[in-house]
Design an enzyme around this catalytic site. Structure first.
Site, PDB file in Angstrom:
ATOM      1  N   ASP A  81       0.811  -1.210   0.000  1.00 49.58           N
ATOM      2  CA  ASP A  81       0.000   0.000   0.000  1.00 49.58           C
ATOM      3  C   ASP A  81       0.847   1.264   0.000  1.00 49.58           C
ATOM      4  O   ASP A  81       1.385   1.672   1.045  1.00 49.58           O
ATOM      5  CB  ASP A  81      -0.902  -0.024   1.248  1.00 49.58           C
ATOM      6  CG  ASP A  81      -1.760   1.216   1.367  1.00 49.58           C
ATOM      7  OD1 ASP A  81      -2.207   1.531   2.489  1.00 49.58           O
ATOM      8  OD2 ASP A  81      -1.983   1.878   0.327  1.00 49.58           O
ATOM      9  N   ASP A 134      -1.686   5.756  -5.280  1.00 53.06           N
ATOM     10  CA  ASP A 134      -2.012   4.897  -4.148  1.00 53.06           C
ATOM     11  C   ASP A 134      -2.407   3.483  -4.568  1.00 53.06           C
ATOM     12  O   ASP A 134      -3.538   3.241  -5.007  1.00 53.06           O
ATOM     13  CB  ASP A 134      -3.152   5.544  -3.338  1.00 53.06           C
ATOM     14  CG  ASP A 134      -3.496   4.718  -2.113  1.00 53.06           C
ATOM     15  OD1 ASP A 134      -4.443   5.099  -1.396  1.00 53.06           O
ATOM     16  OD2 ASP A 134      -2.831   3.687  -1.871  1.00 53.06           O
TER      17      ASP A 134
HETATM   18  C1  LIG Z   1      -3.379   5.764   8.183  1.00 52.97           C
HETATM   19  C2  LIG Z   1      -2.828   6.954   7.380  1.00 52.97           C
HETATM   20  C3  LIG Z   1      -1.435   7.241   7.794  1.00 52.97           C
HETATM   21  C4  LIG Z   1      -2.896   6.617   5.895  1.00 52.97           C
HETATM   22  C5  LIG Z   1      -4.317   6.342   5.402  1.00 52.97           C
HETATM   23  N1  LIG Z   1      -4.251   5.858   4.061  1.00 52.97           N
HETATM   24  C6  LIG Z   1      -5.374   5.423   3.437  1.00 52.97           C
HETATM   25  O1  LIG Z   1      -6.466   5.344   3.990  1.00 52.97           O
HETATM   26  C7  LIG Z   1      -5.225   5.009   1.990  1.00 52.97           C
HETATM   27  C8  LIG Z   1      -4.801   3.574   1.863  1.00 52.97           C
HETATM   28  O2  LIG Z   1      -4.274   3.323   0.563  1.00 52.97           O
HETATM   29  C9  LIG Z   1      -5.939   2.580   2.163  1.00 52.97           C
HETATM   30  C10 LIG Z   1      -5.428   1.134   2.166  1.00 52.97           C
HETATM   31  C11 LIG Z   1      -6.589   0.103   2.220  1.00 52.97           C
HETATM   32  C12 LIG Z   1      -7.241   0.076   3.582  1.00 52.97           C
HETATM   33  C13 LIG Z   1      -8.312  -1.003   3.687  1.00 52.97           C
HETATM   34  C14 LIG Z   1      -7.767  -2.369   3.354  1.00 52.97           C
HETATM   35  C15 LIG Z   1      -7.090  -2.387   1.972  1.00 52.97           C
HETATM   36  C16 LIG Z   1      -6.042  -1.282   1.880  1.00 52.97           C
HETATM   37  N2  LIG Z   1      -6.942   2.738   1.104  1.00 52.97           N
HETATM   38  C17 LIG Z   1      -8.217   3.063   1.421  1.00 52.97           C
HETATM   39  O3  LIG Z   1      -8.624   3.251   2.546  1.00 52.97           O
HETATM   40  C18 LIG Z   1      -9.209   3.103   0.267  1.00 52.97           C
HETATM   41  C19 LIG Z   1     -10.055   1.848   0.371  1.00 52.97           C
HETATM   42  C20 LIG Z   1      -9.965   1.008  -0.897  1.00 52.97           C
HETATM   43  O4  LIG Z   1     -10.307   1.707  -2.024  1.00 52.97           O
HETATM   44  C21 LIG Z   1     -10.759  -0.297  -0.714  1.00 52.97           C
HETATM   45  C22 LIG Z   1      -9.763  -1.356  -0.332  1.00 52.97           C
HETATM   46  C23 LIG Z   1     -10.374  -2.645  -0.016  1.00 52.97           C
HETATM   47  C24 LIG Z   1      -9.928  -3.760  -0.674  1.00 52.97           C
HETATM   48  C25 LIG Z   1     -10.457  -5.010  -0.401  1.00 52.97           C
HETATM   49  C26 LIG Z   1     -11.439  -5.129   0.578  1.00 52.97           C
HETATM   50  C27 LIG Z   1     -11.903  -4.002   1.259  1.00 52.97           C
HETATM   51  C28 LIG Z   1     -11.366  -2.752   0.965  1.00 52.97           C
HETATM   52  N3  LIG Z   1     -11.463  -0.664  -1.962  1.00 52.97           N
HETATM   53  C29 LIG Z   1     -12.746  -0.356  -2.175  1.00 52.97           C
HETATM   54  O5  LIG Z   1     -13.430   0.220  -1.374  1.00 52.97           O
HETATM   55  O6  LIG Z   1     -13.138  -0.795  -3.422  1.00 52.97           O
HETATM   56  C30 LIG Z   1     -14.505  -0.593  -3.884  1.00 52.97           C
HETATM   57  C31 LIG Z   1     -14.814   0.901  -3.935  1.00 52.97           C
HETATM   58  C32 LIG Z   1     -14.544  -1.199  -5.258  1.00 52.97           C
HETATM   59  C33 LIG Z   1     -15.452  -1.312  -2.946  1.00 52.97           C
HETATM   60  C34 LIG Z   1      -5.108   7.645   5.467  1.00 52.97           C
HETATM   61  O7  LIG Z   1      -4.983   8.431   4.514  1.00 52.97           O
HETATM   62  O8  LIG Z   1      -5.833   7.799   6.467  1.00 52.97           O
END
Ligand SMILES: CC(C)C[C@H](NC(=O)C[C@H](O)[C@H](CC1CCCCC1)NC(=O)CC[C@H](O)[C@H](Cc1ccccc1)NC(=O)OC(C)(C)C)C(=O)O
Length: 325
Positions: free
Chosen positions: A34, A210
């Site tokens: 990630d 990302d």
């Molecule tokens: C903690 C911080 C320091 C960093 C933090 N970074 C992020 O949130 C971005 C980061 O890339 C995070 C990393 C993801 C967290 C959840 C698990 C998978 C990785 N991205 C995210 O939080 C974005 C979430 C994704 O887009 C999800 C991922 C996913 C995959 C499979 C099953 C469920 C969910 N896909 C998803 O929702 O796909 C759909 C729309 C088709 C249903 C923030 O900005 O808060």
């Protein structure tokens, strides 16, 4: 040193998982690489049985190289509302033959329900900047930061594919993995992300690259003008996004990187990638791979964009390179 590991798509390219070796003897766990976060955390023997649903877990007690980082804890929450927290060990971590001997491995004592439900993933390997690592009281470095001084080149590349195994390489650029030239653009890591500016239809868009976000999230103006080309496309509040008839032939979506004098390079996301997936079993209506960033507050070039390109995450020169493939 260098490393090379396969990235396997899960659930219609929703996420990409890579095998990671942790501990001695090696325990192999499938992790979600990630570039949008900076914690390496895993399901572990410290995770309550009720929250483990078939995932492979890390057992520090059976690793002769594991050392508890006493007093260290971590707690993280992601853009999609999921979260996890726990304790920290230092242990040997190997990715595609590249080994870091004292890597912070964050063992989960709690994971939210969406992690428990995702049976194919044992955790995340963060590849954003270490400035946003959540370990306290002493922040820990990412695998890439720890490996960087030993790498032949201070970079890693992402070559994600639609519905097929792709690859992350560390320390070198595989010239056979892309076509044409690589267009570079400066990275702004002030927020801890791989931030950069691209041009879409003549409009500058500042966002992040990302790998942990499935879709592309861009400013409303760009998104509405894209879907205005698709008959029957509309914003649907129950799906919280743009949907359209599954039979629609979607226009390609292009953006320019490294513009300026040399004209930079253009990344073209095939329209078929923007036709992400059906919204329900009937397969009548499909959900767009390009959505508005208005509820996020930041533009995100996620997997839909990344899998259309060969991307160089250059930590040494703080730049991002994009090439066609
Ligand atoms: C903690 C911080 C320091 C960093 C933090 N970074 C992020 O949130 C971005 C980061 O890339 C995070 C990393 C993801 C967290 C959840 C698990 C998978 C990785 N991205 C995210 O939080 C974005 C979430 C994704 O887009 C999800 C991922 C996913 C995959 C499979 C099953 C469920 C969910 N896909 C998803 O929702 O796909 C759909 C729309 C088709 C249903 C923030 O900005 O808060």
């Amino acid at each position: 040193d260098s490393g090379s590991v396969t990235a396997s798509p899960r659930q219609q390219d929703t996420e990409y998982l890579c095998p990671v070796q942790i501990g001695s003897p090696a325990q192999t766990l499938p992790l979600d690489f990630d570039t949008g976060s900076s914690d390496l955390w895993v399901f572990s023997t410290d995770t309550p049985r009720s929250e483990v649903n078939g995932q492979t877990v890390y057992d520090a007690s059976s690793s002769s190289s594991a050392k508890r980082l006493s007093g260290a804890t971590w707690k993280i929450s992601y853009g999609d509302g999921s979260s996890s927290s726990g304790i920290v060990y230092l242990d040997t971590v190997t990715v595609g033959g590249l080994t870091v001997s004292r890597q912070a491995v964050e063992a989960a004592k709690q994971v939210s329900s969406s992690f428990s439900r995702d049976t194919s993933s044992s955790g995340l390997l963060g590849l954003a900047f270490s400035s946003i690592n959540t370990v306290s009281p002493n922040q820990q470095k990412t695998f890439f930061d720890n490996a960087m001084p030993h790498l032949d080149a201070p970079l890693f590349t992402a070559d994600l594919k639609h519905n097929a195994d792709g690859r992350y390489n560390f320390g070198y650029i595989d010239k056979s993995a892309y076509t044409g030239s690589i267009s570079y653009t400066p990275v702004d890591n002030s927020q801890g992300f791989w931030g950069f500016t691209a041009t879409v239809d003549g409009t500058d868009v500042t966002g992040i690259a990302d790998t942990g976000t499935t879709l592309i999230y861009l400013p409303d103006s760009i998104v509405t003008s894209y879907y205005s080309q698709v008959s029957g496309a509309r914003y649907d509040s129950s799906n919280a996004g743009y949907i359209f008839p599954c039979g629609s032939s979607m226009p390609d979506f292009s953006f320019n990187v490294g513009g300026g004098g040399g004209g930079g390079g253009t990344v073209t996301v095939p329209g078929s990638y923007v036709n992400f997936a059906p919204t329900d079993q009937t397969g009548q209506t499909c959900f767009g791979g390009l959505q508005s960033d208005s509820s996020i507050g930041i533009s995100i070039f996620g997997d839909i964009a990344l899998k259309a390109a060969f991307v160089v995450f250059d930590g040494g020169n703080k730049q991002l390179g994009w090439a066609a493939k």
